[in-house]
Design a protein around this motif. Sequence first.
Motif, mmCIF file in Angstrom:
data_model
loop_
_atom_site.group_PDB
_atom_site.id
_atom_site.type_symbol
_atom_site.label_atom_id
_atom_site.label_comp_id
_atom_site.label_asym_id
_atom_site.label_seq_id
_atom_site.Cartn_x
_atom_site.Cartn_y
_atom_site.Cartn_z
ATOM 1 N N LYS A 67 -6.160 11.616 17.597
ATOM 2 C CA LYS A 67 -6.280 10.471 16.702
ATOM 3 C C LYS A 67 -4.909 10.049 16.189
ATOM 4 O O LYS A 67 -4.005 10.851 16.034
ATOM 5 N N THR A 68 -4.791 8.760 15.927
ATOM 6 C CA THR A 68 -3.585 8.247 15.281
ATOM 7 C C THR A 68 -3.524 8.790 13.859
ATOM 8 O O THR A 68 -4.489 8.695 13.101
ATOM 9 N N ARG A 69 -2.367 9.351 13.488
ATOM 10 C CA ARG A 69 -2.221 9.978 12.168
ATOM 11 C C ARG A 69 -1.452 9.048 11.236
ATOM 12 O O ARG A 69 -0.347 8.600 11.563
ATOM 13 N N ILE A 70 -2.046 8.773 10.086
ATOM 14 C CA ILE A 70 -1.422 7.924 9.077
ATOM 15 C C ILE A 70 -1.243 8.727 7.792
ATOM 16 O O ILE A 70 -2.183 9.368 7.320
ATOM 17 N N VAL A 71 -0.035 8.699 7.238
ATOM 18 C CA VAL A 71 0.229 9.331 5.950
ATOM 19 C C VAL A 71 0.293 8.244 4.883
ATOM 20 O O VAL A 71 1.005 7.239 5.048
ATOM 21 N N VAL A 72 -0.462 8.439 3.810
ATOM 22 C CA VAL A 72 -0.476 7.517 2.673
ATOM 23 C C VAL A 72 0.226 8.207 1.508
ATOM 24 O O VAL A 72 -0.185 9.294 1.092
ATOM 25 N N VAL A 73 1.283 7.602 0.999
ATOM 26 C CA VAL A 73 1.972 8.132 -0.180
ATOM 27 C C VAL A 73 1.668 7.180 -1.332
ATOM 28 O O VAL A 73 2.232 6.093 -1.425
ATOM 29 N N GLU A 74 0.747 7.596 -2.196
ATOM 30 C CA GLU A 74 0.226 6.724 -3.262
ATOM 31 C C GLU A 74 -0.206 7.603 -4.432
ATOM 32 O O GLU A 74 -1.043 8.495 -4.277
ATOM 33 N N ASP A 75 0.376 7.361 -5.615
ATOM 34 C CA ASP A 75 0.066 8.198 -6.780
ATOM 35 C C ASP A 75 -1.153 7.727 -7.557
ATOM 36 O O ASP A 75 -1.646 8.424 -8.434
ATOM 37 N N GLU A 76 -1.652 6.551 -7.246
ATOM 38 C CA GLU A 76 -2.851 6.028 -7.907
ATOM 39 C C GLU A 76 -4.067 6.628 -7.202
ATOM 40 O O GLU A 76 -4.400 6.246 -6.089
ATOM 41 N N GLU A 77 -4.716 7.587 -7.843
ATOM 42 C CA GLU A 77 -5.760 8.370 -7.176
ATOM 43 C C GLU A 77 -6.884 7.511 -6.606
ATOM 44 O O GLU A 77 -7.318 7.701 -5.470
ATOM 45 N N ALA A 78 -7.371 6.542 -7.384
ATOM 46 C CA ALA A 78 -8.483 5.703 -6.926
ATOM 47 C C ALA A 78 -8.101 4.925 -5.675
ATOM 48 O O ALA A 78 -8.903 4.811 -4.735
ATOM 49 N N LEU A 79 -6.879 4.396 -5.645
ATOM 50 C CA LEU A 79 -6.433 3.646 -4.473
ATOM 51 C C LEU A 79 -6.249 4.574 -3.285
ATOM 52 O O LEU A 79 -6.556 4.210 -2.141
ATOM 53 N N GLY A 80 -5.749 5.786 -3.533
ATOM 54 C CA GLY A 80 -5.599 6.751 -2.447
ATOM 55 C C GLY A 80 -6.931 7.083 -1.808
ATOM 56 O O GLY A 80 -7.043 7.169 -0.580
ATOM 57 N N VAL A 81 -7.970 7.265 -2.638
ATOM 58 C CA VAL A 81 -9.316 7.544 -2.129
ATOM 59 C C VAL A 81 -9.837 6.362 -1.312
ATOM 60 O O VAL A 81 -10.419 6.530 -0.241
ATOM 61 N N LEU A 82 -9.628 5.153 -1.828
ATOM 62 C CA LEU A 82 -10.085 3.946 -1.140
ATOM 63 C C LEU A 82 -9.403 3.785 0.213
ATOM 64 O O LEU A 82 -10.043 3.478 1.218
ATOM 65 N N LEU A 83 -8.093 4.016 0.247
ATOM 66 C CA LEU A 83 -7.351 3.896 1.508
ATOM 67 C C LEU A 83 -7.806 4.947 2.506
ATOM 68 O O LEU A 83 -7.986 4.655 3.698
ATOM 69 N N ARG A 84 -7.989 6.184 2.045
ATOM 70 C CA ARG A 84 -8.459 7.230 2.951
ATOM 71 C C ARG A 84 -9.816 6.861 3.553
ATOM 72 O O ARG A 84 -10.035 6.992 4.763
ATOM 73 N N TYR A 85 -10.722 6.400 2.705
ATOM 74 C CA TYR A 85 -12.070 6.052 3.156
ATOM 75 C C TYR A 85 -12.036 4.981 4.241
ATOM 76 O O TYR A 85 -12.668 5.122 5.292
ATOM 77 N N ASN A 86 -11.290 3.920 3.991
ATOM 78 C CA ASN A 86 -11.259 2.815 4.942
ATOM 79 C C ASN A 86 -10.508 3.173 6.220
ATOM 80 O O ASN A 86 -10.905 2.764 7.315
#
Length: 247
Positions: A2-21
């Motif tokens: 799978k293509t691996r994407i790293v998200v660096v985001e300190d806003e927990e709610a946005l991090g969860v949303l990005l991971r989900y999508n």
Amino acid sequence: MKTRIVVVEDEEALGVLLRYNLEAEGYQVDVIENGDEADIRLKEEMPDLLLLDWMLPGLSGVEICRRLRQRPETERLPILMLTARGEEAERVRGLSVGADDYVVKPFSMPELMARIRAMLRRARPEKLSTQLSAGDIELDRETHRVRRSGREIKLGPTEFRLLEFFMESPGRVFSREQLLDGVWGRDIYVDERTVDVHIGRLRKAINRARERDPIRTVRGAGYALDEQFLTAKPTPTRAKVREAASG
């Protein structure tokens, strides 16, 4: 893999949303909330794409981006910056340190996913196929064409995205809420019954008499691209039946 994407985001709610999508799109996702930790982990293993927030605890996103561009192994890493800063001077600064693209919060999730696909297509074309196939159905992401058993199928934009979404994860059952998030985006309010309407339109467009319906309704759960359809033999057309009989 799978293509691996790293998200660096300190806003927990946005991090969860990005991971989900992102996971719904089929990507492998790691979320990091601290700039210093991100700097260390990015030295250990390089992802296929980096979503990087501007303002972070510890090292800033701009500094992380600058350091990555100075290292030969990460100088070509696709980097998309996420920030609340919308002023032209700040956008220029982000791009000048090496970011490939720039998205201002709040942003549209479907647009962000489209930008990610475009960046991966340019940087790692082997990681993102433009052609999807399932059974006798073929979908071309670039030309937005769909064919079944060789014949072209006309789909509206929403029906095309629905089919694409199913074909990206064959066999997986999606609830109506998950389909709304993945196809319409979380920032747009659409009634869940709208999903049923568009599923009906998709079925009507791709199915002819005697053809197997690739969309499976799972009572009480949602919809899926039937995994049994992937290996099913195409239903012969009347012309082929006549040809075989006369032969």
